[in-house]
Design an enzyme around this catalytic site. Sequence first.
Site, PDB file in Angstrom:
ATOM      1  N   GLU A 106       0.846  -1.201   0.000  1.00 30.62           N
ATOM      2  CA  GLU A 106       0.000   0.000   0.000  1.00 30.62           C
ATOM      3  C   GLU A 106       0.881   1.249   0.000  1.00 30.62           C
ATOM      4  O   GLU A 106       2.024   1.218   0.450  1.00 30.62           O
ATOM      5  CB  GLU A 106      -0.914  -0.056   1.246  1.00 30.62           C
ATOM      6  CG  GLU A 106      -1.845   1.101   1.462  1.00 30.62           C
ATOM      7  CD  GLU A 106      -2.882   1.337   0.360  1.00 30.62           C
ATOM      8  OE1 GLU A 106      -2.461   1.572  -0.783  1.00 30.62           O
ATOM      9  OE2 GLU A 106      -4.089   1.332   0.662  1.00 30.62           O
ATOM     10  N   ASP A 107       0.340   2.348  -0.508  1.00 30.63           N
ATOM     11  CA  ASP A 107       1.106   3.591  -0.524  1.00 30.63           C
ATOM     12  C   ASP A 107       1.119   4.267   0.847  1.00 30.63           C
ATOM     13  O   ASP A 107       2.159   4.693   1.329  1.00 30.63           O
ATOM     14  CB  ASP A 107       0.575   4.561  -1.603  1.00 30.63           C
ATOM     15  CG  ASP A 107      -0.942   4.788  -1.538  1.00 30.63           C
ATOM     16  OD1 ASP A 107      -1.615   4.197  -0.652  1.00 30.63           O
ATOM     17  OD2 ASP A 107      -1.451   5.557  -2.367  1.00 30.63           O
ATOM     18  N   ASP A 110      -3.759   5.787   6.461  1.00 29.93           N
ATOM     19  CA  ASP A 110      -4.254   7.049   6.997  1.00 29.93           C
ATOM     20  C   ASP A 110      -5.208   6.722   8.156  1.00 29.93           C
ATOM     21  O   ASP A 110      -4.772   6.510   9.284  1.00 29.93           O
ATOM     22  CB  ASP A 110      -4.935   7.785   5.841  1.00 29.93           C
ATOM     23  CG  ASP A 110      -5.364   9.192   6.175  1.00 29.93           C
ATOM     24  OD1 ASP A 110      -4.772   9.791   7.075  1.00 29.93           O
ATOM     25  OD2 ASP A 110      -6.297   9.702   5.533  1.00 29.93           O
ATOM     26  N   PHE A 159      -1.428  16.428   3.634  1.00 28.62           N
ATOM     27  CA  PHE A 159      -1.803  15.729   2.407  1.00 28.62           C
ATOM     28  C   PHE A 159      -0.594  15.683   1.483  1.00 28.62           C
ATOM     29  O   PHE A 159      -0.043  16.718   1.116  1.00 28.62           O
ATOM     30  CB  PHE A 159      -2.983  16.416   1.722  1.00 28.62           C
ATOM     31  CG  PHE A 159      -3.572  15.573   0.641  1.00 28.62           C
ATOM     32  CD1 PHE A 159      -4.483  14.569   0.944  1.00 28.62           C
ATOM     33  CD2 PHE A 159      -3.191  15.746  -0.689  1.00 28.62           C
ATOM     34  CE1 PHE A 159      -5.013  13.757  -0.048  1.00 28.62           C
ATOM     35  CE2 PHE A 159      -3.718  14.946  -1.684  1.00 28.62           C
ATOM     36  CZ  PHE A 159      -4.632  13.952  -1.370  1.00 28.62           C
ATOM     37  N   ARG A 172       0.846  12.064  -9.758  1.00 26.99           N
ATOM     38  CA  ARG A 172       1.396  10.742  -9.420  1.00 26.99           C
ATOM     39  C   ARG A 172       2.835  10.569  -9.895  1.00 26.99           C
ATOM     40  O   ARG A 172       3.611   9.808  -9.335  1.00 26.99           O
ATOM     41  CB  ARG A 172       0.558   9.624 -10.061  1.00 26.99           C
ATOM     42  CG  ARG A 172      -0.849   9.487  -9.505  1.00 26.99           C
ATOM     43  CD  ARG A 172      -1.448   8.164  -9.964  1.00 26.99           C
ATOM     44  NE  ARG A 172      -2.895   8.132  -9.839  1.00 26.99           N
ATOM     45  CZ  ARG A 172      -3.556   7.788  -8.730  1.00 26.99           C
ATOM     46  NH1 ARG A 172      -2.884   7.442  -7.653  1.00 26.99           N
ATOM     47  NH2 ARG A 172      -4.876   7.777  -8.701  1.00 26.99           N
TER      48      ARG A 172
HETATM   49  P1  5GP Z   1      -7.215   5.019   4.854  1.00 22.65           P
HETATM   50  O1  5GP Z   1      -8.245   3.988   4.499  1.00 22.65           O
HETATM   51  O2  5GP Z   1      -6.072   4.478   5.644  1.00 22.65           O
HETATM   52  O3  5GP Z   1      -7.826   6.234   5.468  1.00 22.65           O
HETATM   53  O4  5GP Z   1      -6.707   5.623   3.517  1.00 22.65           O
HETATM   54  C1  5GP Z   1      -5.862   5.053   2.639  1.00 22.65           C
HETATM   55  C2  5GP Z   1      -5.991   5.754   1.301  1.00 22.65           C
HETATM   56  O5  5GP Z   1      -6.327   7.152   1.420  1.00 22.65           O
HETATM   57  C3  5GP Z   1      -4.659   5.713   0.617  1.00 22.65           C
HETATM   58  O6  5GP Z   1      -4.486   4.515  -0.097  1.00 22.65           O
HETATM   59  C4  5GP Z   1      -4.734   6.930  -0.263  1.00 22.65           C
HETATM   60  O7  5GP Z   1      -5.389   6.603  -1.464  1.00 22.65           O
HETATM   61  C5  5GP Z   1      -5.596   7.915   0.493  1.00 22.65           C
HETATM   62  N1  5GP Z   1      -4.751   8.901   1.217  1.00 22.65           N
HETATM   63  C6  5GP Z   1      -4.622   9.043   2.546  1.00 22.65           C
HETATM   64  N2  5GP Z   1      -3.783  10.046   2.859  1.00 22.65           N
HETATM   65  C7  5GP Z   1      -3.374  10.557   1.680  1.00 22.65           C
HETATM   66  C8  5GP Z   1      -2.468  11.623   1.329  1.00 22.65           C
HETATM   67  O8  5GP Z   1      -1.857  12.322   2.153  1.00 22.65           O
HETATM   68  N3  5GP Z   1      -2.291  11.849   0.002  1.00 22.65           N
HETATM   69  C9  5GP Z   1      -2.927  11.120  -0.966  1.00 22.65           C
HETATM   70  N4  5GP Z   1      -2.671  11.427  -2.230  1.00 22.65           N
HETATM   71  N5  5GP Z   1      -3.767  10.116  -0.664  1.00 22.65           N
HETATM   72  C10 5GP Z   1      -3.982   9.834   0.634  1.00 22.65           C
END
Ligand code: 5GP
Length: 182
Positions: A106-107, A110, A159, A172
């Site tokens: 995963e990238d 959050d 962000f 990206r």
């Molecule tokens: P979670 O389910 O943990 O809240 O979110 C994961 C997804 O939210 C990540 O895979 C990504 O797509 C998006 N996301 C969360 N924080 C960021 C951020 O700082 N920048 C970007 N571009 N996407 C984010």
Amino acid sequence: MTEHFINGKRIEDLEIIISSEQIQSRVREMAALISNDYRGKRPLLIGVLKGAVIFLSDLIRSLTIPLEIDFIAVSSYGNSTASSGVVRILKDLEQSIQGKDVLIVEDIVDTGLTLNYLVDNLGSRQPKSLKVVTLLDKPDRRKVVFEPDYCGFAIPDRFVIGYGLDYGEDFRQLADLRALDE
Ligand code: 5GP
């Protein structure tokens, strides 16, 4: 140098949170750790589309073990459903993961809702093992308890864009991770 604009923003004006060099060096360290942990195995790395594509491509080129890759795409929930943790699979895996050593790539983690869902969902498909590697972690933003097995960098609650991460599908392709402050 020619000025570089994306979506009306001058890229050079966006603060670099983690440079391309720092990312490359950390990805190699993580690959060494993962290669060691999976020695004698042939893990299936599952990239979460689309954000993890660049991280996965760099990571696998530094891994020294045999491996397979596959991809899964999940919907990102809107603000209204974020607290419910509703995640939908938009594109599923091409194969069964039963009996396989699965590593989700995963990238960023959050709130933790996406990975919480994916670990539950993939975990129910009887893999031999299931772990998670993320390049980035924003621990301050968690809504559910979730701890990745491997993490590149913990970052503050900002962000970020670049290295696969987008804002409205833009940015990206940036090599560095930058902050996009609204
Ligand atoms: P979670 O389910 O943990 O809240 O979110 C994961 C997804 O939210 C990540 O895979 C990504 O797509 C998006 N996301 C969360 N924080 C960021 C951020 O700082 N920048 C970007 N571009 N996407 C984010």
